[in-house]
Each structure stands twice: as structure tokens, then as C-alpha cells.
Design an enzyme around this catalytic site. Sequence first.
Site, PDB file in Angstrom:
ATOM      1  N   ASN A   9       0.868  -1.183   0.000  1.00 50.00           N
ATOM      2  CA  ASN A   9       0.000   0.000   0.000  1.00 50.00           C
ATOM      3  C   ASN A   9       0.906   1.234   0.000  1.00 50.00           C
ATOM      4  O   ASN A   9       1.474   1.584   1.024  1.00 50.00           O
ATOM      5  CB  ASN A   9      -0.895  -0.006   1.249  1.00 50.00           C
ATOM      6  N   TRP A  10       1.027   1.845  -1.179  1.00 49.85           N
ATOM      7  CA  TRP A  10       1.947   2.989  -1.305  1.00 49.85           C
ATOM      8  C   TRP A  10       1.375   4.259  -0.676  1.00 49.85           C
ATOM      9  O   TRP A  10       2.091   5.236  -0.504  1.00 49.85           O
ATOM     10  CB  TRP A  10       2.248   3.255  -2.774  1.00 49.85           C
ATOM     11  N   LYS A  11       0.084   4.272  -0.409  1.00 49.10           N
ATOM     12  CA  LYS A  11      -0.591   5.482   0.105  1.00 49.10           C
ATOM     13  C   LYS A  11      -0.287   6.679  -0.811  1.00 49.10           C
ATOM     14  O   LYS A  11      -0.108   6.489  -2.000  1.00 49.10           O
ATOM     15  CB  LYS A  11      -0.179   5.746   1.555  1.00 49.10           C
ATOM     16  N   HIS A  97      -9.740   1.198   4.258  1.00 46.85           N
ATOM     17  CA  HIS A  97      -8.491   1.382   5.012  1.00 46.85           C
ATOM     18  C   HIS A  97      -8.768   2.316   6.184  1.00 46.85           C
ATOM     19  O   HIS A  97      -9.571   3.252   6.071  1.00 46.85           O
ATOM     20  CB  HIS A  97      -7.402   1.962   4.101  1.00 46.85           C
ATOM     21  N   GLU A  99      -7.243   4.729   7.343  1.00 45.77           N
ATOM     22  CA  GLU A  99      -7.026   6.164   7.062  1.00 45.77           C
ATOM     23  C   GLU A  99      -8.230   6.758   6.328  1.00 45.77           C
ATOM     24  O   GLU A  99      -8.573   7.919   6.527  1.00 45.77           O
ATOM     25  CB  GLU A  99      -5.721   6.335   6.253  1.00 45.77           C
ATOM     26  N   GLU A 169      -6.037  -4.923  10.288  1.00 44.83           N
ATOM     27  CA  GLU A 169      -5.001  -3.921  10.541  1.00 44.83           C
ATOM     28  C   GLU A 169      -5.312  -3.181  11.846  1.00 44.83           C
ATOM     29  O   GLU A 169      -6.106  -2.232  11.843  1.00 44.83           O
ATOM     30  CB  GLU A 169      -4.966  -2.906   9.397  1.00 44.83           C
ATOM     31  N   GLY A 175       1.907   2.219  10.714  1.00 44.79           N
ATOM     32  CA  GLY A 175       2.850   3.329  10.574  1.00 44.79           C
ATOM     33  C   GLY A 175       3.495   3.733  11.893  1.00 44.79           C
ATOM     34  O   GLY A 175       4.134   4.778  11.979  1.00 44.79           O
ATOM     35  N   SER A 215       2.856  -2.260  10.392  1.00 46.65           N
ATOM     36  CA  SER A 215       4.320  -2.290  10.561  1.00 46.65           C
ATOM     37  C   SER A 215       4.948  -3.639  10.216  1.00 46.65           C
ATOM     38  O   SER A 215       5.887  -4.080  10.879  1.00 46.65           O
ATOM     39  CB  SER A 215       4.702  -1.841  11.971  1.00 46.65           C
ATOM     40  N   GLY A 236       2.514  -1.061   4.351  1.00 47.64           N
ATOM     41  CA  GLY A 236       2.660   0.352   3.997  1.00 47.64           C
ATOM     42  C   GLY A 236       4.129   0.715   3.841  1.00 47.64           C
ATOM     43  O   GLY A 236       4.753   0.432   2.815  1.00 47.64           O
ATOM     44  N   GLY A 237       4.706   1.303   4.893  1.00 52.47           N
ATOM     45  CA  GLY A 237       6.066   1.844   4.843  1.00 52.47           C
ATOM     46  C   GLY A 237       7.098   0.939   4.182  1.00 52.47           C
ATOM     47  O   GLY A 237       7.852   1.381   3.305  1.00 52.47           O
TER      48      GLY A 237
HETATM   49  C1  PEP Z   1      -1.035   0.100   5.761  1.00 52.24           C
HETATM   50  O1  PEP Z   1      -0.852   1.083   5.102  1.00 52.24           O
HETATM   51  O2  PEP Z   1      -2.035  -0.563   5.561  1.00 52.24           O
HETATM   52  C2  PEP Z   1      -0.046  -0.278   6.778  1.00 52.24           C
HETATM   53  C3  PEP Z   1      -0.237  -1.371   7.458  1.00 52.24           C
HETATM   54  O3  PEP Z   1       1.022   0.571   6.952  1.00 52.24           O
HETATM   55  P1  PEP Z   1       2.406   0.233   7.709  1.00 52.24           P
HETATM   56  O4  PEP Z   1       2.903  -1.067   7.120  1.00 52.24           O
HETATM   57  O5  PEP Z   1       3.311   1.388   7.363  1.00 52.24           O
HETATM   58  O6  PEP Z   1       2.118   0.121   9.152  1.00 52.24           O
END
Ligand code: PEP
Length: 254
Positions: A9-11, A97, A99, A169, A175, A215, A236-237
Site C-alpha cells: 500500500n503505497w498510500k 483502510h 485512514e 489492521e 505506521g 508495521s 505500507g512503509g
Molecule cells: C497500511 O498502510 O495498511 C499499513 C499497514 O502501513 P504500515 O505497514 O506502514 O504500518
Amino acid sequence: MRKQIAAANWKMNLTIDKAKSLLDDILKENTSPAENGQVIFAVPFPYLQMASEKIDGKKGYSIAAQNCSNKKSGAYTGEVSVEMLDSINIKYAVVGHSERREYYNETNAMLAEKIDLCLAQNIIPIFCCGEALEIREKEWQNEFVRQQLEESLFHLSAEQLKKIVIAYEPIWAIGTGKTASTEQAQQMHAFIRSVLAGKWGEETANNISILYGGSVKASNAKELFNCADVDGGLVGGASLIAPEFVQIINALKH
Ligand code: PEP
């Protein structure tokens, strides 16, 4: 065996040049997921076409939108419909998601509409659920996640549900660098599967891939993915760093 999925997930990150080189760097490693494996890149809307061209012909790779509209078409400025996504051959969309839920007030009812539109258009929704820290601290996470599932998915038939991917999640782990322990992840994934089994039966529940997100990185992916009810991750990251994401792909169960 259920599909094992590494979804990036590049956001709202990366300019087009950086996006192209990230994909090139990952794809040049020629990491082919196992027979039951799938690698998905959820990229920003303007990069969907570019990313689709890059993965074209690569077995086990797909592109996802990070969101879609809960409306079919019409006067909804700035929205992107499932029909538009389908018209450029996009096979997956992230729905709900945290966010989107938090910053854009997406409700369980709106997400139910998005799920219906995706399924009607043959797009596989990656439905996200998960609790905030206050809920976990009160130990209300099971009731909270059950309600998310009930209000967004319980109207579906078993045949429809089988087309969905679920991502658990916990918001406190997104994040933040704080990952759920393997016990916390496994417990919640088994709980989600038991909720699905209660509504649609064991056979259906056992067919649904449930991803963990929060994470995930190269250093913890294998341990998390080895849990019996964890079928990969939504990342994500760490998905923005090519060597990290390649190792995450390699950590999928075979
Ligand atoms: C996400 O964006 O769904 C996520 C889990 O981010 P991260 O891996 O950065 O916690």
C-alpha cells in the site's frame, strides 16, 4: 491452500519517476510468488496504468486501487468508479483502510456499498478492518471487529464472500513501528475466521485469505506469515523500500 498475498500500500507517496524505479527494482529481482501466491501493488490512481504495464505478463502480480467510490457514476467530482477501474483492467481495490475511515469519515454502511459495487464489477475488494488503541486497551477488539464485518459484509452470499480478501489492521500498529505480536495477530485472525464460519460455514471461512497489516517489515514478516490464520500482509512503509518488500514477498507461506 488459501491464496498467500503480499500487498503493497503505497498510500500518497512517490512521484512518477520514483514509482517507476521502485517497481523496476522490485520486479528485476524476478521474485516469483509460489503457485498459491499473489503480489499486489496498491498504487495512487495516476499510476495505475503505468504499474499495470510494468507487471504485464508477470505471473502472480496484480495492481490495486487504494480506494473506489461508493457511487456508480455521475456528478461526484474527484471520485473514481469501479467501472473506470475495470475499464483499465484493475483487479483489486482496497476498501475501508483505517485512514479512509478516520480522515474521510467512511462508515461501515458506505463500505458495504463499495463492496457491492466492486463485486458487481468483478473487482476483488481487500476489505480492511481493525481496532484503535483505546478499544484494544479495553479489550473490546473482538466486538469492534465483529461489528465491522457484520455491517459491511454480512449481507453477502457465501459465493460473494469467497471473492473477498480481508485485511486485519490494528490501527495502533499502522505506521507506528509497533507490530502486533504473533499471538495477537493469530488470535484475531482466528476470531475473524470463526465469525465468517458462524455466518457462512467452515468451508467458506477456510477459503478466505486474511492478511495482517501494521508495521510489517522484512524482519518480522516470516514470523507473522507463519501463523496458521495469517495469509500474508498489507504493507505500507516497508513496501516503499525495494529490498524490504522483496524479502516480504519471499516470506509468504509456500
Ligand atoms: C497500511 O498502510 O495498511 C499499513 C499497514 O502501513 P504500515 O505497514 O506502514 O504500518
